[in-house]
Design a protein around this motif. Structure first.
Motif, PDB file in Angstrom:
ATOM      1  N   ARG A   1       0.749  -1.180  -0.099  1.00  0.00           N
ATOM      2  CA  ARG A   1      -0.020   0.046   0.057  1.00  0.00           C
ATOM      3  C   ARG A   1       0.743   1.335   0.072  1.00  0.00           C
ATOM      4  O   ARG A   1       0.404   2.271  -0.356  1.00  0.00           O
ATOM      5  N   VAL A   2       2.085   1.168   0.702  1.00  0.00           N
ATOM      6  CA  VAL A   2       3.060   2.364   0.662  1.00  0.00           C
ATOM      7  C   VAL A   2       4.371   1.933   0.196  1.00  0.00           C
ATOM      8  O   VAL A   2       5.012   0.959   0.463  1.00  0.00           O
TER       9      VAL A   2
ATOM     10  N   VAL B   1      -1.377   2.113  -5.063  1.00  0.00           N
ATOM     11  CA  VAL B   1      -0.249   2.056  -3.952  1.00  0.00           C
ATOM     12  C   VAL B   1       0.382   3.673  -3.821  1.00  0.00           C
ATOM     13  O   VAL B   1       0.032   4.394  -4.607  1.00  0.00           O
ATOM     14  N   LEU B   2       0.482   4.057  -2.713  1.00  0.00           N
ATOM     15  CA  LEU B   2       0.988   5.305  -2.389  1.00  0.00           C
ATOM     16  C   LEU B   2       2.666   5.439  -2.659  1.00  0.00           C
ATOM     17  O   LEU B   2       3.172   4.710  -1.906  1.00  0.00           O
TER      18      LEU B   2
ATOM     19  N   LYS C   1       5.010   0.896   8.765  1.00  0.00           N
ATOM     20  CA  LYS C   1       3.882   1.106   8.126  1.00  0.00           C
ATOM     21  C   LYS C   1       4.251   0.996   6.397  1.00  0.00           C
ATOM     22  O   LYS C   1       3.526   1.137   5.633  1.00  0.00           O
TER      23      LYS C   1
ATOM     24  N   ASP D   1       5.712  -0.617   3.112  1.00  0.00           N
ATOM     25  CA  ASP D   1       5.657  -2.083   2.381  1.00  0.00           C
ATOM     26  C   ASP D   1       6.746  -2.421   1.553  1.00  0.00           C
ATOM     27  O   ASP D   1       7.321  -3.339   1.438  1.00  0.00           O
TER      28      ASP D   1
END
Lengths: 123, 223
Positions: B45-46, B69-70, B113, B115
């Motif tokens: 996600r990140v 995804v950020l 946090k 990934d």
């Protein structure tokens, strides 16, 4: 392009500044609104990582009152569209961000936040 | 085949100020492509690229992982930040860029946090002085000058990776043979229970380059 999604992830990291150092306070901002592709999957996946109160307070400071004070459990389309707008379409082009604790000022220029610290300010 | 990002908007005047993608960059792209299925299966996600320079690598991985995804990038060089943004626009990738050192701006908020972390560090062995001046002047030299064993900057980030990675996170690092790969692997495993594996290696002129991927201890869980 400092958008509120990035702002929600930035904390002051100056030496010995580790409480009440988030969220940074916007000052003297120039805003631009630019449309972005709406992607509910992205929003749902990212939501657990958001500091909700910081996001809502900051959005309100910038004049957007579309988000509820509490993160809702039901993620309907209207809510997700508002969230999308707040997180990804409001661009802070110029201005600065001030740490609520140590008052360090992080400038924003051409849409890029300058989070660099001088040698003596590094923790 | 995942296409190499379009960099036609970057000119020599940009490459006077930022690192121009070279063999090390392309080996990193190849390694990400080799690992594409694992990357996708880990459902990130990140993603954070430290020292994004031209923005080529993040634009490439965004091609693999898609728009859910950020994509965050940092660079100490303000011109590199602008180039990263422009490369994102050119390649239709939404990249969020911060002018900052390593992971510092995100350290607190993104603790455990992130990934995917990617770092192509200044790995070239130079004098310590040259490396330190290059970092503090925030210019193109900071993209390669790495101090006596080429690890001056890398070692700083290596200390922090474990605290940044999500439970299922992965970290890709570019390194040179002279950086002492066995020592890097041993340190990361013993101190942080991060298991490193060489994804690809290649000799390019005088450089023997490696791409190392780190995952948390229990490999069967992580793959």
């Amino acid at each position: 392009m400092v958008r509120l999604i990035t702002h929600n992830l930035l904390a002051c990291h100056a030496k010995d500044c580790n409480t009440n150092n988030f969220p940074l306070e916007f000052k003297d901002v120039q805003l631009e609104i630019r449309e972005a592709d709406f992607n509910p999957d992205f929003l749902k996946g990212f939501m657990p990582k958001i500091e909700w109160k910081a996001l809502v307070d900051t959005a309100r400071q910038l004049g957007d009152t579309s988000l509820p004070l509490e993160q809702p459990e039901m993620l309907d389309d209207e809510f997700l569209k508002n969230l999308h707008h707040v997180l990804l379409e409001i661009h802070v082009e110029e201005g600065s961000m001030t740490c609520p604790n140590c008052k360090h000022v992080y400038p924003i220029s051409n849409g890029i936040p300058n989070m660099l610290l001088a040698e003596h300010e590094i923790g | 085949m995942i296409p190499t990002p379009n960099l036609s908007h970057l000119k020599q005047s940009d490459y006077d100020l930022i690192y121009e993608p070279a063999e090390d960059t392309f080996l990193l792209l190849d390694a990400l492509e080799v690992d594409a299925d694992n990357l996708k299966n880990s459902k990130p996600r990140v993603c954070l690229e430290v020292g994004s320079g031209s923005g080529c690598v993040t634009s490439f991985i965004a091609n693999i992982l898609g728009p859910s995804v950020l994509y965050l990038c940092t660079d100490i060089n303000p011109h590199a930040c602008q180039c990263t943004l422009r490369t994102g626009v050119q390649n239709h990738v939404d990249i969020h860029v911060v002018n900052g050192s390593l992971d510092e701006p995100f350290q607190q908020r993104l603790s455990r946090k992130i990934d995917v972390i990617i770092f192509n560090p200044p790995y070239v062995p130079t004098s310590e002085e040259e490396a330190m001046i290059a970092q503090s002047s925030r210019n193109i030299g900071g993209a390669w000058a790495g101090g006596s064993d080429g690890m001056l900057v890398t070692n700083v980030l290596l200390q922090r990776i474990e605290a940044l990675l999500s439970p299922n996170g992965r970290f890709y690092l570019v390194a040179l043979k002279q950086n002492d790969i066995p020592k890097i692997l041993q340190t990361m495993e013993q101190r942080f229970q991060l298991c490193g594996e060489i994804v690809l290696q290649r000799r390019a002129g005088r450089e023997h380059l490696f791409i190392i991927r780190f995952l948390r201890g229990n490999k069967t869980l992580n793959q």
